[in-house]
Design a protein around this motif. Structure first.
Motif, PDB file in Angstrom:
ATOM      1  N   THR A  29     -13.849   8.645 -12.975  1.00  0.00           N
ATOM      2  CA  THR A  29     -14.053   8.412 -11.550  1.00  0.00           C
ATOM      3  C   THR A  29     -13.570   9.606 -10.731  1.00  0.00           C
ATOM      4  OG1 THR A  29     -13.748   6.034 -11.836  1.00  0.00           O
ATOM      5  CG2 THR A  29     -13.525   6.890  -9.606  1.00  0.00           C
ATOM      6  N   PHE A  30     -14.401  10.057  -9.789  1.00  0.00           N
ATOM      7  CA  PHE A  30     -14.003  11.098  -8.841  1.00  0.00           C
ATOM      8  C   PHE A  30     -13.489  10.437  -7.566  1.00  0.00           C
ATOM      9  CE2 PHE A  30     -16.861  13.524 -11.532  1.00  0.00           C
ATOM     10  CZ  PHE A  30     -16.216  14.746 -11.642  1.00  0.00           C
ATOM     11  N   HIS A  31     -12.414  11.001  -7.000  1.00  0.00           N
ATOM     12  CA  HIS A  31     -11.827  10.482  -5.766  1.00  0.00           C
ATOM     13  C   HIS A  31     -11.790  11.591  -4.711  1.00  0.00           C
ATOM     14  CE1 HIS A  31     -10.228   6.834  -7.788  1.00  0.00           C
ATOM     15  NE2 HIS A  31     -10.032   7.649  -8.815  1.00  0.00           N
ATOM     16  N   LEU A  32     -12.086  11.220  -3.481  1.00  0.00           N
ATOM     17  CA  LEU A  32     -11.972  12.133  -2.343  1.00  0.00           C
ATOM     18  C   LEU A  32     -11.428  11.340  -1.171  1.00  0.00           C
ATOM     19  CD1 LEU A  32     -12.522  14.745  -0.713  1.00  0.00           C
ATOM     20  CD2 LEU A  32     -14.846  13.880  -0.334  1.00  0.00           C
ATOM     21  N   SER A  33     -10.391  11.878  -0.508  1.00  0.00           N
ATOM     22  CA  SER A  33      -9.845  11.190   0.658  1.00  0.00           C
ATOM     23  C   SER A  33      -9.502  12.189   1.755  1.00  0.00           C
ATOM     24  CB  SER A  33      -8.601  10.372   0.295  1.00  0.00           C
ATOM     25  OG  SER A  33      -7.521  11.215  -0.053  1.00  0.00           O
ATOM     26  N   LEU A  34      -9.640  11.731   2.997  1.00  0.00           N
ATOM     27  CA  LEU A  34      -9.283  12.497   4.188  1.00  0.00           C
ATOM     28  C   LEU A  34      -8.362  11.627   5.026  1.00  0.00           C
ATOM     29  CD1 LEU A  34     -12.854  13.767   5.157  1.00  0.00           C
ATOM     30  CD2 LEU A  34     -11.152  14.979   3.777  1.00  0.00           C
ATOM     31  N   GLY A  35      -7.275  12.213   5.540  1.00  0.00           N
ATOM     32  CA  GLY A  35      -6.341  11.385   6.278  1.00  0.00           C
ATOM     33  C   GLY A  35      -5.489  12.158   7.253  1.00  0.00           C
ATOM     34  N   GLN A 170      -6.474   3.685   2.550  1.00  0.00           N
ATOM     35  CA  GLN A 170      -5.201   3.897   1.859  1.00  0.00           C
ATOM     36  C   GLN A 170      -4.063   4.050   2.862  1.00  0.00           C
ATOM     37  OE1 GLN A 170      -5.608   7.349  -0.644  1.00  0.00           O
ATOM     38  NE2 GLN A 170      -7.022   6.349  -2.062  1.00  0.00           N
ATOM     39  N   PHE A 171      -2.924   3.461   2.529  1.00  0.00           N
ATOM     40  CA  PHE A 171      -1.697   3.646   3.299  1.00  0.00           C
ATOM     41  C   PHE A 171      -0.599   4.039   2.324  1.00  0.00           C
ATOM     42  CE2 PHE A 171       2.367   2.111   4.973  1.00  0.00           C
ATOM     43  CZ  PHE A 171       2.408   2.815   6.173  1.00  0.00           C
ATOM     44  N   GLN A 172       0.074   5.173   2.609  1.00  0.00           N
ATOM     45  CA  GLN A 172       1.086   5.683   1.696  1.00  0.00           C
ATOM     46  C   GLN A 172       2.349   6.086   2.433  1.00  0.00           C
ATOM     47  OE1 GLN A 172      -0.562   8.409  -1.483  1.00  0.00           O
ATOM     48  NE2 GLN A 172      -2.383   8.339  -0.177  1.00  0.00           N
ATOM     49  N   LEU A 173       3.478   5.960   1.760  1.00  0.00           N
ATOM     50  CA  LEU A 173       4.760   6.478   2.207  1.00  0.00           C
ATOM     51  C   LEU A 173       5.162   7.620   1.288  1.00  0.00           C
ATOM     52  CD1 LEU A 173       6.671   3.128   2.876  1.00  0.00           C
ATOM     53  CD2 LEU A 173       5.551   4.610   4.556  1.00  0.00           C
ATOM     54  N   ALA A 208       4.486   8.917   6.705  1.00  0.00           N
ATOM     55  CA  ALA A 208       3.482   7.887   6.444  1.00  0.00           C
ATOM     56  C   ALA A 208       2.100   8.509   6.559  1.00  0.00           C
ATOM     57  CB  ALA A 208       3.617   6.730   7.418  1.00  0.00           C
ATOM     58  N   GLN A 209       1.211   8.076   5.691  1.00  0.00           N
ATOM     59  CA  GLN A 209      -0.135   8.647   5.633  1.00  0.00           C
ATOM     60  C   GLN A 209      -1.183   7.539   5.629  1.00  0.00           C
ATOM     61  OE1 GLN A 209      -0.755  11.608   2.534  1.00  0.00           O
ATOM     62  NE2 GLN A 209      -2.858  10.946   2.233  1.00  0.00           N
ATOM     63  N   LEU A 210      -2.211   7.732   6.435  1.00  0.00           N
ATOM     64  CA  LEU A 210      -3.355   6.822   6.478  1.00  0.00           C
ATOM     65  C   LEU A 210      -4.605   7.621   6.145  1.00  0.00           C
ATOM     66  CD1 LEU A 210      -4.272   3.900   7.159  1.00  0.00           C
ATOM     67  CD2 LEU A 210      -4.692   4.715   9.497  1.00  0.00           C
ATOM     68  N   SER A 211      -5.381   7.161   5.164  1.00  0.00           N
ATOM     69  CA  SER A 211      -6.532   7.917   4.697  1.00  0.00           C
ATOM     70  C   SER A 211      -7.738   7.011   4.465  1.00  0.00           C
ATOM     71  CB  SER A 211      -6.211   8.638   3.375  1.00  0.00           C
ATOM     72  OG  SER A 211      -5.131   9.523   3.501  1.00  0.00           O
TER      73      SER A 211
END
Length: 216
Positions: A29-35, A170-173, A208-211
């Motif tokens: 699986t390929f993943h791409l995210s912008l945030g 996605q939500f990350q700390l 904190a990151q939102l993507s």
């Protein structure tokens, strides 16, 4: 006449079963995210000056904030693991918040999928790479341009919520540290010889990151 219908029905059942068991990350699986990522940092600025053969040092502790825009790429090597890259351009503001600046972070990002379902995932990642920071200050008669670069190391955890077969939110700390020595310095447009002078900016912070992520 029943045979084609029966084959079509079996095919639909198999397709539905596969779709129901699909996971956010699988091998291949390929993943791409912008945030967007916002963080607060504790900073340590160390200066060392060589005087008569002796190094004199001074350390100042302060705080800073940053806003970056992460671009992340990943490739699933197994259902529970993906190896990726990250690059984050953005801005860095110290307590004075008066200078023009630009920061960029880039590196490798191994990611583990602790929970991996078709519409939900819990992830944990390691970030290991390089950081570069440029700070320009301009006052009445003096302008300076300082450039720092060095390593960064981070740990993050977060969750992803599927918005369909391709998209996820996605939500990350994240906890991130950097260690960036001063590499170049200009005063009123003229390069300054740094022989006998050293400076290092160290930061550690939480963010904190939102993507918006897609997979294919």
């Amino acid at each position: 006449m029943r045979s084609p219908f029966l084959l079509l029905l079996i095919g639909q059942i198999l397709f539905a079963s596969f779709s129901a068991s699909a996971q956010m990350n699988e091998k291949g699986t390929f993943h791409l995210s912008l945030g967007v990522h916002a963080a607060g940092h504790a900073t340590e600025y160390e200066q060392r000056l060589l005087v008569l053969g002796q190094w004199l040092s001074e350390t100042k502790n302060d705080g800073a904030a940053s806003v970056t825009f992460p671009i992340e790429l990943g490739f699933g090597l197994s259902k529970g693991f993906a190896l990726g890259l990250y690059i984050e351009p953005g801005s860095y503001l110290d307590s004075s918040a008066t200078e023009s600046n630009a920061i960029v972070l880039a590196g490798l990002q191994p990611r583990f999928y602790l929970v991996n379902n078709d519409r939900f995932a819990w992830m944990a990642s390691v970030l290991l790479g390089m950081s570069a920071l440029r700070i320009e200050r301009s006052e009445a008669l003096v302008s300076t341009d300082a450039r720092y670069s060095g390593g960064n190391f981070g740990l993050s955890t977060g969750v992803a919520f599927g918005l369909g077969d391709l998209l996820a939110l996605q939500f990350q700390l994240r906890y991130m540290t950097t260690n960036m020595p001063l590499r170049a310095y200009e005063l009123n447009g003229t390069s300054v010889d740094l022989s006998g002078y050293e400076a290092t900016l160290r930061t550690r912070g939480l963010g904190a990151q939102l993507s918006l992520a897609c997979r294919f």
